[in-house]
Design a protein around this motif. Structure first.
Motif, PDB file in Angstrom:
ATOM      1  N   TYR A 112       0.834  -1.209   0.000  1.00  0.00           N
ATOM      2  CA  TYR A 112       0.000   0.000   0.000  1.00  0.00           C
ATOM      3  C   TYR A 112       0.865   1.254   0.000  1.00  0.00           C
ATOM      4  O   TYR A 112       1.963   1.266   0.548  1.00  0.00           O
ATOM      5  CB  TYR A 112      -0.923   0.011   1.220  1.00  0.00           C
ATOM      6  N   ARG A 113       0.350   2.306  -0.611  1.00  0.00           N
ATOM      7  CA  ARG A 113       0.957   3.639  -0.576  1.00  0.00           C
ATOM      8  C   ARG A 113      -0.150   4.660  -0.359  1.00  0.00           C
ATOM      9  O   ARG A 113      -1.317   4.399  -0.687  1.00  0.00           O
ATOM     10  CB  ARG A 113       1.692   3.959  -1.889  1.00  0.00           C
ATOM     11  N   CYS A 114       0.211   5.817   0.140  1.00  0.00           N
ATOM     12  CA  CYS A 114      -0.794   6.878   0.311  1.00  0.00           C
ATOM     13  C   CYS A 114      -0.282   8.177  -0.291  1.00  0.00           C
ATOM     14  O   CYS A 114       0.920   8.357  -0.513  1.00  0.00           O
ATOM     15  CB  CYS A 114      -1.169   7.065   1.782  1.00  0.00           C
ATOM     16  N   PHE A 115      -1.234   9.087  -0.550  1.00  0.00           N
ATOM     17  CA  PHE A 115      -0.951  10.392  -1.150  1.00  0.00           C
ATOM     18  C   PHE A 115      -1.751  11.452  -0.401  1.00  0.00           C
ATOM     19  O   PHE A 115      -2.853  11.185   0.103  1.00  0.00           O
ATOM     20  CB  PHE A 115      -1.374  10.437  -2.622  1.00  0.00           C
ATOM     21  N   GLY A 116      -1.223  12.674  -0.365  1.00  0.00           N
ATOM     22  CA  GLY A 116      -1.989  13.834   0.080  1.00  0.00           C
ATOM     23  C   GLY A 116      -2.417  14.622  -1.144  1.00  0.00           C
ATOM     24  O   GLY A 116      -1.775  14.558  -2.199  1.00  0.00           O
ATOM     25  N   SER A 117      -3.521  15.360  -1.038  1.00  0.00           N
ATOM     26  CA  SER A 117      -4.030  16.057  -2.210  1.00  0.00           C
ATOM     27  C   SER A 117      -4.863  17.267  -1.814  1.00  0.00           C
ATOM     28  O   SER A 117      -5.512  17.285  -0.766  1.00  0.00           O
ATOM     29  CB  SER A 117      -4.892  15.103  -3.046  1.00  0.00           C
ATOM     30  N   TYR A 118      -4.824  18.287  -2.701  1.00  0.00           N
ATOM     31  CA  TYR A 118      -5.711  19.437  -2.535  1.00  0.00           C
ATOM     32  C   TYR A 118      -6.934  19.330  -3.440  1.00  0.00           C
ATOM     33  O   TYR A 118      -7.891  20.075  -3.284  1.00  0.00           O
ATOM     34  CB  TYR A 118      -4.961  20.745  -2.829  1.00  0.00           C
ATOM     35  N   ASN A 119      -6.886  18.439  -4.428  1.00  0.00           N
ATOM     36  CA  ASN A 119      -8.057  18.157  -5.257  1.00  0.00           C
ATOM     37  C   ASN A 119      -7.897  16.763  -5.842  1.00  0.00           C
ATOM     38  O   ASN A 119      -6.895  16.091  -5.611  1.00  0.00           O
ATOM     39  CB  ASN A 119      -8.251  19.222  -6.353  1.00  0.00           C
ATOM     40  N   ASN A 120      -8.873  16.326  -6.595  1.00  0.00           N
ATOM     41  CA  ASN A 120      -8.892  14.950  -7.093  1.00  0.00           C
ATOM     42  C   ASN A 120      -7.809  14.650  -8.115  1.00  0.00           C
ATOM     43  O   ASN A 120      -7.535  13.490  -8.411  1.00  0.00           O
ATOM     44  CB  ASN A 120     -10.253  14.629  -7.718  1.00  0.00           C
ATOM     45  N   HIS A 121      -7.171  15.689  -8.672  1.00  0.00           N
ATOM     46  CA  HIS A 121      -6.258  15.473  -9.787  1.00  0.00           C
ATOM     47  C   HIS A 121      -4.819  15.898  -9.508  1.00  0.00           C
ATOM     48  O   HIS A 121      -3.945  15.684 -10.362  1.00  0.00           O
ATOM     49  CB  HIS A 121      -6.762  16.224 -11.032  1.00  0.00           C
ATOM     50  N   VAL A 122      -4.536  16.502  -8.385  1.00  0.00           N
ATOM     51  CA  VAL A 122      -3.179  16.948  -8.044  1.00  0.00           C
ATOM     52  C   VAL A 122      -2.794  16.321  -6.711  1.00  0.00           C
ATOM     53  O   VAL A 122      -3.311  16.708  -5.667  1.00  0.00           O
ATOM     54  CB  VAL A 122      -3.089  18.490  -7.977  1.00  0.00           C
TER      55      VAL A 122
END
Length: 307
Positions: A188-198
Motif C-alpha cells: 500500500y501507498r498513500c498520497f496527500g491532495s488538494y483536489n482529485n487530480h493533483v
C-alpha cells in the motif's frame, strides 16, 4: 386488410425514424491514456481517442473546453488518434473527453478520463496498526500523515485498477479495514491532495501480511471493508485492454433495421398486388356472370317469340 396496411406503414415510419436518429448522432468514442492515468510531475503521457473508420476529425476537450483537434493521417484506415502531453503538470491534470466527426455529424462525448499528476507536495508517511502482520479476521488501520497541511488523502493498493480509498483531513487521515482476509495482502501507498487530480509524492510502501486462520473455515477471501464509506466510489478511468470499435454494434443495428424495413415494404407491395389481382379477378368474374345472364335472358326471350 386496410388496418394491416396502416400498421405496416406505421412500422415503416418508426423504423425510418430510428435509422435517421442513428445517422444524426454517431456513437461515443473511446478514450484512454498511456502509460497510465496517474503520471509523475514532468513525465509525458499520451491521450488516445478512438472513433470509427469514417472519422474525419477528432477533438479533445479539457474541463469542458476545446483543448486540441486532430485529423487521422490516413482517413478510412485509422480510427484513432493520439494527443500527446509532453510534461504532466498541475495545469494539465483534470478531466478530459473527446469527440469525433463523421461526415458533417459530431459524435456524443466519450466517457470522462481523469488524469492525475503526482509528486506535487512533500512525501507523506504511511503506517499500519496494530502491526503489519495480522491473522484473518482482525481489524487494521492505515494512517497517512503529511506535514504540509492538505485537505484529502488517498490510499492505494499496488496491483489494483487505480481505485483509491479517500479520506479527508488536514495533516493525517485514518483508513480502517476489517475484518481482513488474505485478499487484503499486498503493498500500500498513500498520497496527500488538494483536489482529485493533483497529488503529493507517494509514501514509502507498506506491506500488509495476512495469515489465514485455518481454524476458522468461514473466513473467505474478500475485499470487504468494515467502514461503509471507506471505499470511495471515485474511480479513475484506466487504459482499456481491448479497444472495441464503438460503432460496430450501431452498424449492425442499422443493418437489421434496414432489413426489417425492406421486408415490411416488400410485404406491403405483395399485399397491394394481391389486392389488385383479386379485384381484377372479381371484376372479370362479375362481367362474365353478367354476360352469361344476359345471354340466357336473350335465349329465353327468343324462344318465347318463336312459340
Amino acid at each position: 386488410m386496410p388496418s394491416i396496411l396502416t400498421v405496416l406503414l406505421c412500422l415503416e415510419l418508426y423504423l425510418s425514424q430510428r435509422v435517421n436518429a442513428q445517422k444524426r448522432t454517431p456513437s461515443k468514442p473511446v478514450i484512454w491514456a498511456k502509460p497510465d492515468v496517474m503520471i509523475p510531475k514532468g513525465m509525458p503521457v499520451v491521450i488516445w481517442c478512438q472513433g470509427t473508420h469514417k472519422t474525419v476529425e477528432y477533438q479533445l476537450h479539457f474541463e469542458g473546453q476545446l483543448s486540441a483537434s486532430e485529423r487521422p493521417k490516413t482517413p478510412g484506415m485509422m480510427n484513432k488518434v493520439k494527443f500527446p502531453i509532453p510534461a504532466m503538470t498541475s495545469s494539465t491534470a483534470g478531466r478530459y473527453r473527446c469527440f469525433y466527426r463523421s461526415g458533417e455529424l459530431w459524435s456524443e462525448p466519450s466517457d470522462p478520463l481523469d488524469l492525475v499528476v503526482t509528486g506535487m507536495y512533500d512525501i507523506p508517511t504511511l503506517s499500519v496498526h496494530p502491526r503489519p502482520e495480522v491473522i484473518s479476521g482482525e481489524n487494521v488501520t492505515f494512517c497517512c500523515h503529511l506535514e504540509t497541511a492538505t485537505t484529502t488523502f488517498f490510499l492505494l493498493k499496488e496491483g489494483r485498477s487505480s481505485r483509491p480509498w479517500r479520506r479527508y483531513g488536514n495533516v493525517q487521515a485514518k483508513f480502517p479495514m476489517g475484518p481482513v482476509t488474505t485478499a487484503h495482502r499486498g503493498t500500500y501507498r498513500c498520497f496527500g491532495s488538494y483536489n482529485n487530480h493533483v497529488w503529493s509524492f507517494p509514501s514509502e510502501p507498506v506491506k500488509l501480511l495476512v495469515t489465514a486462520d485455518v481454524g476458522d473455515p468461514s473466513l473467505v477471501p474478500t475485499e470487504h471493508i468494515s467502514s461503509p464509506d471507506s471505499w470511495d466510489p471515485y474511480l479513475l478511468t484506466t487504459e482499456m485492454q481491448f479497444q472495441e470499435d464503438p460503432a460496430l454494434r450501431n452498424y449492425a443495428i442499422q443493418n437489421l433495421l434496414r432489413i426489417g424495413l425492406a421486408f415490411l415494404v416488400l410485404v406491403a407491395l405483395v399485399w397491394l398486388l394481391a389486392e389488385d389481382w383479386l379485384h381484377r379477378k372479381r371484376t372479370q368474374e362479375g362481367t362474365s356472370r353478367a354476360s352469361s345472364l344476359e345471354c340466357r335472358r336473350r335465349f329465353r326471350t327468343q324462344r318465347s317469340l318463336d312459340k
